[in-house]
Design a protein around this motif. Structure first.
Motif, PDB file in Angstrom:
ATOM      1  N   ASP A  22       0.807  -1.225   0.000  1.00 33.41           N
ATOM      2  CA  ASP A  22       0.000   0.000   0.000  1.00 33.41           C
ATOM      3  C   ASP A  22       0.840   1.275   0.000  1.00 33.41           C
ATOM      4  N   GLN A  23       2.159   1.155  -0.069  1.00 33.82           N
ATOM      5  CA  GLN A  23       3.007   2.343  -0.036  1.00 33.82           C
ATOM      6  C   GLN A  23       2.704   3.344  -1.152  1.00 33.82           C
ATOM      7  N   PRO A  24       2.434   2.884  -2.389  1.00 34.73           N
ATOM      8  CA  PRO A  24       2.135   3.865  -3.441  1.00 34.73           C
ATOM      9  C   PRO A  24       0.869   4.692  -3.174  1.00 34.73           C
ATOM     10  N   THR A  25      -0.128   4.096  -2.522  1.00 31.44           N
ATOM     11  CA  THR A  25      -1.395   4.801  -2.270  1.00 31.44           C
ATOM     12  C   THR A  25      -1.447   5.430  -0.881  1.00 31.44           C
ATOM     13  N   GLY A  26      -0.645   4.920   0.049  1.00 35.81           N
ATOM     14  CA  GLY A  26      -0.669   5.432   1.417  1.00 35.81           C
ATOM     15  C   GLY A  26      -1.834   4.916   2.244  1.00 35.81           C
ATOM     16  N   LYS A  27      -2.516   3.872   1.760  1.00 34.92           N
ATOM     17  CA  LYS A  27      -3.659   3.302   2.483  1.00 34.92           C
ATOM     18  C   LYS A  27      -3.206   2.792   3.850  1.00 34.92           C
ATOM     19  N   LEU A  28      -3.970   3.129   4.888  1.00 33.19           N
ATOM     20  CA  LEU A  28      -3.619   2.750   6.250  1.00 33.19           C
ATOM     21  C   LEU A  28      -4.370   1.494   6.686  1.00 33.19           C
ATOM     22  N   THR A  29      -3.694   0.688   7.495  1.00 32.22           N
ATOM     23  CA  THR A  29      -4.278  -0.510   8.088  1.00 32.22           C
ATOM     24  C   THR A  29      -4.155  -0.370   9.597  1.00 32.22           C
ATOM     25  N   ARG A  30      -5.248  -0.583  10.320  1.00 32.01           N
ATOM     26  CA  ARG A  30      -5.240  -0.432  11.777  1.00 32.01           C
ATOM     27  C   ARG A  30      -5.071  -1.793  12.439  1.00 32.01           C
ATOM     28  N   GLY A  31      -4.282  -1.815  13.501  1.00 24.71           N
ATOM     29  CA  GLY A  31      -4.097  -3.061  14.242  1.00 24.71           C
ATOM     30  C   GLY A  31      -3.340  -2.822  15.530  1.00 24.71           C
ATOM     31  N   THR A  32      -3.067  -3.917  16.216  1.00 29.77           N
ATOM     32  CA  THR A  32      -2.371  -3.877  17.499  1.00 29.77           C
ATOM     33  C   THR A  32      -0.959  -4.422  17.335  1.00 29.77           C
ATOM     34  N   VAL A  33       0.016  -3.708  17.872  1.00 29.21           N
ATOM     35  CA  VAL A  33       1.425  -4.095  17.740  1.00 29.21           C
ATOM     36  C   VAL A  33       1.696  -5.380  18.511  1.00 29.21           C
ATOM     37  N   HIS A  45      10.602   7.009   7.865  1.00 23.78           N
ATOM     38  CA  HIS A  45       9.373   6.523   7.227  1.00 23.78           C
ATOM     39  C   HIS A  45       8.472   5.778   8.201  1.00 23.78           C
ATOM     40  N   GLY A  46       8.875   5.714   9.459  1.00 26.87           N
ATOM     41  CA  GLY A  46       8.078   5.015  10.469  1.00 26.87           C
ATOM     42  C   GLY A  46       8.745   3.725  10.909  1.00 26.87           C
ATOM     43  N   ILE A  47       8.551   3.376  12.159  1.00 20.76           N
ATOM     44  CA  ILE A  47       9.103   2.148  12.726  1.00 20.76           C
ATOM     45  C   ILE A  47       8.330   0.956  12.164  1.00 20.76           C
ATOM     46  N   LYS A  48       9.058  -0.069  11.724  1.00 24.09           N
ATOM     47  CA  LYS A  48       8.418  -1.254  11.162  1.00 24.09           C
ATOM     48  C   LYS A  48       7.982  -2.175  12.293  1.00 24.09           C
ATOM     49  N   VAL A  49       6.716  -2.616  12.235  1.00 24.58           N
ATOM     50  CA  VAL A  49       6.151  -3.484  13.259  1.00 24.58           C
ATOM     51  C   VAL A  49       5.392  -4.649  12.626  1.00 24.58           C
ATOM     52  N   ARG A  50       5.181  -5.690  13.437  1.00 28.11           N
ATOM     53  CA  ARG A  50       4.292  -6.789  13.072  1.00 28.11           C
ATOM     54  C   ARG A  50       3.067  -6.665  13.957  1.00 28.11           C
ATOM     55  N   LEU A  51       1.894  -6.722  13.337  1.00 27.83           N
ATOM     56  CA  LEU A  51       0.640  -6.657  14.082  1.00 27.83           C
ATOM     57  C   LEU A  51       0.265  -8.037  14.614  1.00 27.83           C
ATOM     58  N   THR A  52      -0.694  -8.093  15.513  1.00 29.27           N
ATOM     59  CA  THR A  52      -1.129  -9.364  16.093  1.00 29.27           C
ATOM     60  C   THR A  52      -1.705 -10.310  15.040  1.00 29.27           C
ATOM     61  N   ASP A  53      -2.192  -9.761  13.916  1.00 33.94           N
ATOM     62  CA  ASP A  53      -2.724 -10.613  12.841  1.00 33.94           C
ATOM     63  C   ASP A  53      -1.649 -11.028  11.838  1.00 33.94           C
ATOM     64  N   GLY A  54      -0.375 -10.638  12.084  1.00 42.82           N
ATOM     65  CA  GLY A  54       0.733 -11.063  11.240  1.00 42.82           C
ATOM     66  C   GLY A  54       1.142 -10.087  10.151  1.00 42.82           C
ATOM     67  N   GLN A  55       0.354  -9.050   9.926  1.00 44.09           N
ATOM     68  CA  GLN A  55       0.707  -8.070   8.896  1.00 44.09           C
ATOM     69  C   GLN A  55       1.887  -7.216   9.364  1.00 44.09           C
TER      70      GLN A  55
END
Length: 67
Positions: A22-33, A45-55
């Motif tokens: 989604d980097q080209p569009t900037g679409k955001l995904t919400r989740g828990t770290v 560009h922001g800290i890279k994280v893995r969400l609880t759902d694996g994304q």
């Protein structure tokens, strides 16, 4: 609060991230770290994280603190 400082982010926070696909569009995904993947204390560009759902993506906004 933006997601550029590693010290601001911890497991359990609800965040908006941008997935790699989604980097080209900037679409955001919400989740828990689940895991913090960036080792450096800061990233422009922001800290890279893995969400609880694996994304994986870079934090753009910290939404709330669940803990």
């Amino acid at each position: 609060m933006n997601g550029q400082n590693r010290s601001d982010i911890r497991a359990g926070l609800q965040v908006d991230i941008v997935l790699k696909k989604d980097q080209p569009t900037g679409k955001l995904t919400r989740g828990t770290v689940k895991d913090i993947l960036t080792k450096s204390p800061r990233h422009p560009h922001g800290i890279k994280v893995r969400l609880t759902d694996g994304q994986v993506g870079r934090v753009k906004h910290i939404v709330s603190d669940k803990g």
